[in-house]
Design an enzyme around this catalytic site. Sequence first.
Site, short mmCIF file in Angstrom:
data_model
loop_
_atom_site.label_atom_id
_atom_site.label_comp_id
_atom_site.label_asym_id
_atom_site.label_seq_id
_atom_site.Cartn_x
_atom_site.Cartn_y
_atom_site.Cartn_z
N GLU A 69 37.67 30.99 46.83
CA GLU A 69 37.45 31.10 45.47
C GLU A 69 37.67 31.36 44.58
O GLU A 69 38.23 30.63 44.00
CB GLU A 69 36.30 31.58 46.93
CG GLU A 69 34.75 31.78 46.55
CD GLU A 69 34.07 32.45 46.86
OE1 GLU A 69 32.49 32.88 46.56
OE2 GLU A 69 33.78 32.59 48.22
N HIS A 88 39.55 38.35 48.97
CA HIS A 88 39.36 37.73 49.21
C HIS A 88 38.45 37.90 47.95
O HIS A 88 38.10 38.99 47.25
CB HIS A 88 38.37 37.27 50.15
CG HIS A 88 37.43 36.07 50.05
ND1 HIS A 88 36.44 36.39 49.71
CD2 HIS A 88 38.01 34.48 50.33
CE1 HIS A 88 36.31 34.58 49.42
NE2 HIS A 88 36.77 33.47 50.44
N HIS A 114 45.41 50.68 56.36
CA HIS A 114 45.50 49.26 57.65
C HIS A 114 43.37 48.69 57.30
O HIS A 114 42.86 50.53 57.02
CB HIS A 114 44.63 50.11 59.14
CG HIS A 114 46.09 50.78 58.96
ND1 HIS A 114 47.22 49.78 59.12
CD2 HIS A 114 47.15 51.91 59.23
CE1 HIS A 114 48.72 50.61 59.62
NE2 HIS A 114 48.67 51.48 59.50
N HIS A 119 37.89 43.10 47.49
CA HIS A 119 37.23 42.44 46.93
C HIS A 119 37.03 41.58 46.09
O HIS A 119 36.59 42.77 44.75
CB HIS A 119 35.99 42.12 47.65
CG HIS A 119 35.37 40.41 48.20
ND1 HIS A 119 35.93 39.92 47.12
CD2 HIS A 119 35.43 39.32 48.99
CE1 HIS A 119 34.79 38.82 47.78
NE2 HIS A 119 34.52 38.76 48.53
#
Length: 230
Positions: A69, A88, A114, A119
Amino acid sequence: MKLSKIPKDMLNIFVHFIGPNPSTSFNPCSICPTVDSSAFIGPFSSVIGDITIKENVFIASNVSIRADEGTPFYIGANTNIQDGVILHGLKNGRVISNGRKYSIYIGEGVSCAHGCLVHGPCKIKDNAFVGFNAIVFNCIIGEGAYISPNAVVTGGVRLPDNRFVPLGAVIDTQQEADALPTLTEAQQEFTRDVQNVNREFPLSYSVLFGSTRCSCGLACNTNNLLNQEY
């Protein structure tokens, strides 16, 4: 037990996926990742789309790096992306580094611990630490900054260099970001220790899993392992 006693189809368990993004109306070009040969991508991790991964990057198992995206992504040398991390980006948001636009830009020597979520649009400068289960979204993280576990940095803020985000804090205004304390020497030392440990992993894991991989991502070079005791 000896690996020679394990069926051969059980030896190829160190699988990851590296491939192009799908063609969509908002991202019509399918582009494959560019991964330096010295980087390591762990089992069951996915690296999809226009992503540049530089020298000696360590990507642990069960990581999702998905530039389907928001795109492109960049991950600088000696950075470590630990187990369960997600990268993302939104299709319309970008940050700028060296005159180029990115959905996610991660500098050199960064530790993404972790389970954290990075984003885009997001830029993380060199030697920063993003703690366990932290979220960074729509922000710029300064060089050497330390984001504690379960903290959130968002809202378009620019986190200054070498600042400390406390455990579970939510930083979503520039005023809050500017008021953060600077790192202590102990916090800086912890960040350096994490970075130094993870810099050794790409080469050592590549030797352990076999340096020859098929395009499907399987670690198929098992000839030197068959007679070893485990």
